[in-house]
Design a protein around this motif. Structure first.
Motif, PDB file in Angstrom:
ATOM      1  N   PHE A 463      66.670 107.917  35.976  1.00 29.25           N
ATOM      2  CA  PHE A 463      66.989 109.087  36.813  1.00 29.25           C
ATOM      3  C   PHE A 463      66.028 109.176  38.001  1.00 29.25           C
ATOM      4  O   PHE A 463      66.426 109.554  39.105  1.00 29.25           O
ATOM      5  CB  PHE A 463      66.902 110.378  35.983  1.00 29.25           C
ATOM      6  N   ASP A 464      64.741 108.837  37.778  1.00 26.58           N
ATOM      7  CA  ASP A 464      63.779 108.837  38.896  1.00 26.58           C
ATOM      8  C   ASP A 464      64.235 107.856  39.982  1.00 26.58           C
ATOM      9  O   ASP A 464      64.110 108.134  41.180  1.00 26.58           O
ATOM     10  CB  ASP A 464      62.381 108.435  38.410  1.00 26.58           C
ATOM     11  N   CYS A 465      64.730 106.700  39.529  1.00 30.69           N
ATOM     12  CA  CYS A 465      65.209 105.702  40.502  1.00 30.69           C
ATOM     13  C   CYS A 465      66.384 106.264  41.285  1.00 30.69           C
ATOM     14  O   CYS A 465      66.434 106.143  42.521  1.00 30.69           O
ATOM     15  CB  CYS A 465      65.643 104.412  39.794  1.00 30.69           C
ATOM     16  N   VAL A 466      67.344 106.866  40.586  1.00 33.36           N
ATOM     17  CA  VAL A 466      68.518 107.411  41.295  1.00 33.36           C
ATOM     18  C   VAL A 466      68.054 108.485  42.282  1.00 33.36           C
ATOM     19  O   VAL A 466      68.513 108.545  43.433  1.00 33.36           O
ATOM     20  CB  VAL A 466      69.556 107.987  40.291  1.00 33.36           C
ATOM     21  N   GLU A 467      67.106 109.302  41.841  1.00 35.75           N
ATOM     22  CA  GLU A 467      66.589 110.396  42.675  1.00 35.75           C
ATOM     23  C   GLU A 467      65.996 109.853  43.989  1.00 35.75           C
ATOM     24  O   GLU A 467      66.123 110.481  45.039  1.00 35.75           O
ATOM     25  CB  GLU A 467      65.524 111.170  41.878  1.00 35.75           C
ATOM     26  N   TYR A 469      66.987 107.382  45.719  1.00 36.68           N
ATOM     27  CA  TYR A 469      68.077 107.065  46.658  1.00 36.68           C
ATOM     28  C   TYR A 469      68.908 108.304  47.009  1.00 36.68           C
ATOM     29  O   TYR A 469      69.502 108.371  48.075  1.00 36.68           O
ATOM     30  CB  TYR A 469      69.017 106.017  46.050  1.00 36.68           C
ATOM     31  N   ALA A 470      68.985 109.235  46.050  1.00 37.95           N
ATOM     32  CA  ALA A 470      69.862 110.393  46.221  1.00 37.95           C
ATOM     33  C   ALA A 470      69.117 111.647  45.753  1.00 37.95           C
ATOM     34  O   ALA A 470      69.331 112.123  44.630  1.00 37.95           O
ATOM     35  CB  ALA A 470      71.147 110.198  45.414  1.00 37.95           C
ATOM     36  N   PRO A 471      68.228 112.174  46.613  1.00 32.90           N
ATOM     37  CA  PRO A 471      67.431 113.343  46.194  1.00 32.90           C
ATOM     38  C   PRO A 471      68.354 114.489  45.778  1.00 32.90           C
ATOM     39  O   PRO A 471      69.386 114.732  46.411  1.00 32.90           O
ATOM     40  CB  PRO A 471      66.646 113.693  47.467  1.00 32.90           C
ATOM     41  N   GLY A 472      67.979 115.164  44.699  1.00 34.58           N
ATOM     42  CA  GLY A 472      68.808 116.269  44.198  1.00 34.58           C
ATOM     43  C   GLY A 472      69.651 115.855  43.005  1.00 34.58           C
ATOM     44  O   GLY A 472      70.244 116.693  42.330  1.00 34.58           O
ATOM     45  N   PHE A 473      69.691 114.547  42.737  1.00 36.92           N
ATOM     46  CA  PHE A 473      70.511 114.065  41.612  1.00 36.92           C
ATOM     47  C   PHE A 473      70.060 114.713  40.304  1.00 36.92           C
ATOM     48  O   PHE A 473      70.873 115.224  39.530  1.00 36.92           O
ATOM     49  CB  PHE A 473      70.425 112.534  41.510  1.00 36.92           C
ATOM     50  N   LYS A 474      68.745 114.717  40.068  1.00 34.19           N
ATOM     51  CA  LYS A 474      68.250 115.199  38.760  1.00 34.19           C
ATOM     52  C   LYS A 474      68.618 116.662  38.533  1.00 34.19           C
ATOM     53  O   LYS A 474      68.957 117.058  37.423  1.00 34.19           O
ATOM     54  CB  LYS A 474      66.734 114.987  38.658  1.00 34.19           C
ATOM     55  N   ALA A 475      68.571 117.439  39.605  1.00 28.63           N
ATOM     56  CA  ALA A 475      68.881 118.869  39.469  1.00 28.63           C
ATOM     57  C   ALA A 475      70.367 119.105  39.197  1.00 28.63           C
ATOM     58  O   ALA A 475      70.747 120.177  38.739  1.00 28.63           O
ATOM     59  CB  ALA A 475      68.465 119.606  40.737  1.00 28.63           C
ATOM     60  N   SER A 476      71.183 118.088  39.463  1.00 28.30           N
ATOM     61  CA  SER A 476      72.633 118.269  39.282  1.00 28.30           C
ATOM     62  C   SER A 476      73.093 117.896  37.877  1.00 28.30           C
ATOM     63  O   SER A 476      74.257 118.068  37.533  1.00 28.30           O
ATOM     64  CB  SER A 476      73.391 117.410  40.297  1.00 28.30           C
ATOM     65  N   VAL A 477      72.163 117.384  37.056  1.00 30.29           N
ATOM     66  CA  VAL A 477      72.572 116.830  35.756  1.00 30.29           C
ATOM     67  C   VAL A 477      72.853 117.943  34.747  1.00 30.29           C
ATOM     68  O   VAL A 477      72.042 118.844  34.533  1.00 30.29           O
ATOM     69  CB  VAL A 477      71.482 115.871  35.218  1.00 30.29           C
ATOM     70  N   VAL A 478      74.027 117.851  34.112  1.00 25.18           N
ATOM     71  CA  VAL A 478      74.443 118.824  33.101  1.00 25.18           C
ATOM     72  C   VAL A 478      74.175 118.283  31.692  1.00 25.18           C
ATOM     73  O   VAL A 478      73.863 119.033  30.767  1.00 25.18           O
ATOM     74  CB  VAL A 478      75.962 119.107  33.257  1.00 25.18           C
ATOM     75  N   GLY A 479      74.315 117.001  31.517  1.00 27.02           N
ATOM     76  CA  GLY A 479      74.082 116.402  30.199  1.00 27.02           C
ATOM     77  C   GLY A 479      74.117 114.891  30.318  1.00 27.02           C
ATOM     78  O   GLY A 479      74.577 114.345  31.326  1.00 27.02           O
ATOM     79  N   ARG A 480      73.594 114.210  29.281  1.00 30.27           N
ATOM     80  CA  ARG A 480      73.598 112.746  29.342  1.00 30.27           C
ATOM     81  C   ARG A 480      73.716 112.144  27.946  1.00 30.27           C
ATOM     82  O   ARG A 480      73.343 112.774  26.950  1.00 30.27           O
ATOM     83  CB  ARG A 480      72.346 112.227  30.051  1.00 30.27           C
ATOM     84  N   ASP A 481      74.222 110.940  27.914  1.00 29.32           N
ATOM     85  CA  ASP A 481      74.479 110.196  26.680  1.00 29.32           C
ATOM     86  C   ASP A 481      73.859 108.827  26.901  1.00 29.32           C
ATOM     87  O   ASP A 481      74.334 108.074  27.765  1.00 29.32           O
ATOM     88  CB  ASP A 481      76.011 110.118  26.508  1.00 29.32           C
ATOM     89  N   VAL A 482      72.772 108.535  26.192  1.00 29.71           N
ATOM     90  CA  VAL A 482      72.002 107.314  26.467  1.00 29.71           C
ATOM     91  C   VAL A 482      72.253 106.296  25.356  1.00 29.71           C
ATOM     92  O   VAL A 482      72.001 106.587  24.185  1.00 29.71           O
ATOM     93  CB  VAL A 482      70.485 107.630  26.550  1.00 29.71           C
ATOM     94  N   LEU A 483      72.734 105.130  25.727  1.00 32.43           N
ATOM     95  CA  LEU A 483      73.080 104.104  24.732  1.00 32.43           C
ATOM     96  C   LEU A 483      72.264 102.841  24.984  1.00 32.43           C
ATOM     97  O   LEU A 483      72.607 102.022  25.846  1.00 32.43           O
ATOM     98  CB  LEU A 483      74.578 103.783  24.808  1.00 32.43           C
ATOM     99  N   THR A 484      71.156 102.705  24.243  1.00 34.27           N
ATOM    100  CA  THR A 484      70.326 101.498  24.326  1.00 34.27           C
ATOM    101  C   THR A 484      71.027 100.380  23.539  1.00 34.27           C
ATOM    102  O   THR A 484      72.017 100.647  22.838  1.00 34.27           O
ATOM    103  CB  THR A 484      68.952 101.763  23.684  1.00 34.27           C
ATOM    104  N   PRO A 485      70.509  99.144  23.587  1.00 36.75           N
ATOM    105  CA  PRO A 485      71.183  98.086  22.809  1.00 36.75           C
ATOM    106  C   PRO A 485      71.380  98.448  21.325  1.00 36.75           C
ATOM    107  O   PRO A 485      72.484  98.265  20.805  1.00 36.75           O
ATOM    108  CB  PRO A 485      70.271  96.869  23.014  1.00 36.75           C
ATOM    109  N   PRO A 486      70.361  99.008  20.621  1.00 36.31           N
ATOM    110  CA  PRO A 486      70.645  99.374  19.215  1.00 36.31           C
ATOM    111  C   PRO A 486      71.711 100.467  19.086  1.00 36.31           C
ATOM    112  O   PRO A 486      72.455 100.492  18.111  1.00 36.31           O
ATOM    113  CB  PRO A 486      69.287  99.871  18.692  1.00 36.31           C
TER     114      PRO A 486
END
Ligand SMILES: Cc1cc2nc3c(=O)[nH]c(=O)nc-3n(C[C@H](O)[C@H](O)[C@H](O)COP(=O)(O)OP(=O)(O)OC[C@H]3O[C@@H](n4cnc5c(N)ncnc54)[C@H](O)[C@@H]3O)c2cc1C
Length: 560
Positions: A463-467, A469-486
């Protein structure tokens, strides 16, 4: 695109406030992992499980469904048994966060064989596509203001203009080829036509191939992403050229190499295939995990046993599960030669991918191409948006981190926003964002497994990386689903989290997939077939393995 009357249009809210309101309304800030998505009736759901079929398919991934559709169409009475509550395997739509429908694993369609589209009448069964043009956007982080970006599309003149910003010479390459820039950008495709002379492209590192054609780094890095996608490989790894070829050999609505979003998410494709299978009479069941393949006294497969002990008899058993799950867990080991078991156990399933599905309250606005005040989507929003893709060396460094057991410091990110073309996926004004990221090892340094803390820390880093390039991205997040290899392994049954059921390296392709001597869908157990991505021609939403396996099984069925 869906049009809204002004009266229905949501009132614009500052992103953070809207995110907070939505979060409260939906009762979620971060989606709980493993949360079952909403259960929907699926095609064929009303069928009663019979004690006997001609064919049983283990797993309702898109390949299993394709196999079932072809078998049933040929008059072979077929049942599909899926362990999850949804159809589609890795080609699935899930409402992980209420109101937001995610293509939770795969998200772009190109590779599906046109013959399958036609034979199974997928359009009649509801398949709709949203083709993308332009299709690729690479914003660049640089000191100059505004920063540049590279937008690639089917308009040759505009694409040349875009490339010329970074290298007039690279833009001219197209002119030297008679203006045929599109296939040139799809470098693998061009070389694919000369395959006999292009042994090099199959075996060379993609960085070497690209260096022969281009000089500008953002262009080379953008093209190189298709050569390492899903592979624990660097652009400097020999053989990475093949993965690029694999990703450009598709065709959509007559356009070679084109990729599209499926209306309703990737699950809508699986749904259309299931409709086709059910229309021919196939029985399709969810929440029916297969525990064992039954083998008769003659050594041939004769059905399956479910987790609850129910036994189903059948003359054919096709497994859409991975080779590892099929042969190491479902098949009685005493029926297999130790050498075969060893070969399957040694398949390379290393995978770099962590998929993050994000619900956002508004569109990301990129420094290199800011969103207008009214929030209207711009052409680049429909693209695959490549972040941390300024140069090939960055991709290589991201790969090297994983070799040390560390998730990449600057991960390679492909960001897609399918709701830009398909507003049915999110509440009005909101969007679903797919972040396909690499490189993340399966096991962390020192053999540590991923825990909640590591998973969230990695997602924060992305998210820091996206931020940036696109400031304000983090503040727009409502929820997330993180799927690592396991997580990909646990949720979807992908061994090692490998998005293709096993690496697409040259030693695991063609007559060596999944292992030499069993590359033709048959297995050491007569009557047991592999019909998923672990078989030829490998991963991706192609349907080819399902169709080919059905054809081989059908030949045997007729001879029995
Ligand atoms: C994060 C991610 C992103 C991707 N992006 C893309 C993309 O954009 N485009 C693309 O073309 N490809 C993409 N891929 C690759 C593609 O999705 C897969 O290669 C393809 O969907 C695999 O299809 P399959 O039918 O062979 O197997 P799967 O989809 O893996 O299906 C196997 C099915 O078998 C079931 N099963 C397993 N064991 C049992 C059992 N014992 N009993 C009953 N059922 C069982 C599983 O639950 C599953 O439903 C992506 C994959 C991932 C993971």
């Amino acid at each position: 695109m869906r049009r809204q009357s002004p009266a229905l249009r949501p009132q614009p809210l500052p992103g953070a406030e809207m995110a907070a309101r939505l979060g409260r309304r939906l009762g979620t800030a971060h989606a709980a992992l493993g949360l079952p998505s909403r259960r929907l009736a699926h095609p064929g759901a009303r069928a009663q499980l019979q004690p006997e079929y001609d064919a049983v398919v283990i797993g309702a991934g898109h390949n299993g469904l394709v196999a079932a559709a072809y078998l049933q169409k040929s008059g072979v009475r077929t049942a599909v048994l899926e362990r999850r509550h949804v159809l589609g395997g890795a080609a699935v739509t899930e409402e992980i966060i209420p109101g937001f429908k995610f293509s939770r694993a795969s998200y772009l369609l190109s590779l599906l064989r046109p013959q399958i589209y036609k034979d199974l009448e997928l359009q009649r069964h509801g398949l709709r596509l949203h083709p993308r043009n332009p299709y690729s956007f690479t914003p660049v982080l640089e000191a100059r203001s505004p920063p540049r970006s590279l937008l690639l599309g089917h308009n040759v003149a505009e694409t040349q203009r875009q490339i010329a910003q970074f290298s007039p010479r690279d833009a001219e390459v197209g002119e030297r080829r008679g203006g045929d820039l599109w296939p040139l950008l799809q470098a693998g495709l061009v070389l694919g036509k000369q395959l006999p002379q292009s042994y090099q492209v199959l075996t060379a590192p993609i960085s070497k191939v690209l260096d022969q054609w281009f000089e500008s780094e953002p262009l080379k890095a953008t093209l190189a992403t298709d050569a390492v996608i899903g592979a624990m490989a660097s652009p400097h790894t020999p053989g990475s050229g093949y993965v690029l070829l694999h990703h450009v050999m598709g065709e959509l609505q007559g356009q070679r190499g084109a990729w599209a979003y499926v209306a309703g998410g990737m699950g809508a494709l699986s749904h259309a295939i299931a409709c086709a299978a059910a229309a021919h009479g196939a029985h399709i069941f969810t929440e029916k995990p297969v525990a064992r393949v039954l083998v008769g006294a003659n050594g041939a497969a004769c059905g399956v046993a479910l987790g609850d002990g129910t036994e189903l008899r059948s003359r054919l058993v096709l497994s859409n599960a991975s080779p590892q799950h099929t042969f190491l867990q479902l098949t009685p080991q005493e029926q297999l030669l130790p050498a075969f078991v060893r070969q399957v156990g040694q398949l390379d399933t290393r995978s770099p991918v962590t998929k993050i599905n994000v619900a956002v309250a508004r569109l990301p606005s990129f420094l290199a191409a800011p969103t207008p005040h009214d929030g209207r989507p711009q052409p680049h929003h429909q693209c695959s948006i490549h972040l941390n893709c300024e140069d090939v060396a960055l991709l290589h460094r991201a790969f090297e981190d994983a070799g040390q057991g560390q998730p990449s410091t600057r991960p390679v990110i492909e960001l897609c926003i399918p709701s830009v073309l398909d507003p049915s996926l999110a509440p009005p004004g909101c969007h679903v964002v797919s972040l396909f990221t690499q490189y993340t090892p399966y096991t962390l340094a020192g053999g540590r497994p991923w825990g909640e803390q590591e998973r969230e820390a990695y997602a924060d880093r992305v998210f820091d990386c996206v931020e940036a390039y696109a400031p304000g991205f983090k503040a727009s997040v409502v929820g997330r689903d993180v799927l690592t290899p396991p997580d990909l392994e646990r949720v979807f049954g992908l061994p090692g989290g490998n998005i293709f059921h096993g690496g697409m390296s040259l030693d695991q392709l063609y007559f060596a997939r999944p292992v030499p001597s069993y590359a033709g869908y048959r297995s050491p157990i007569p009557g047991l077939y592999l019909c998923g991505s672990g078989a030829h021609p490998g991963g991706g939403v192609m349907g080819a393995a399902g169709r080919n396996a059905a054809s081989v099984a059908l030949q045997d069925f007729k001879q029995k």
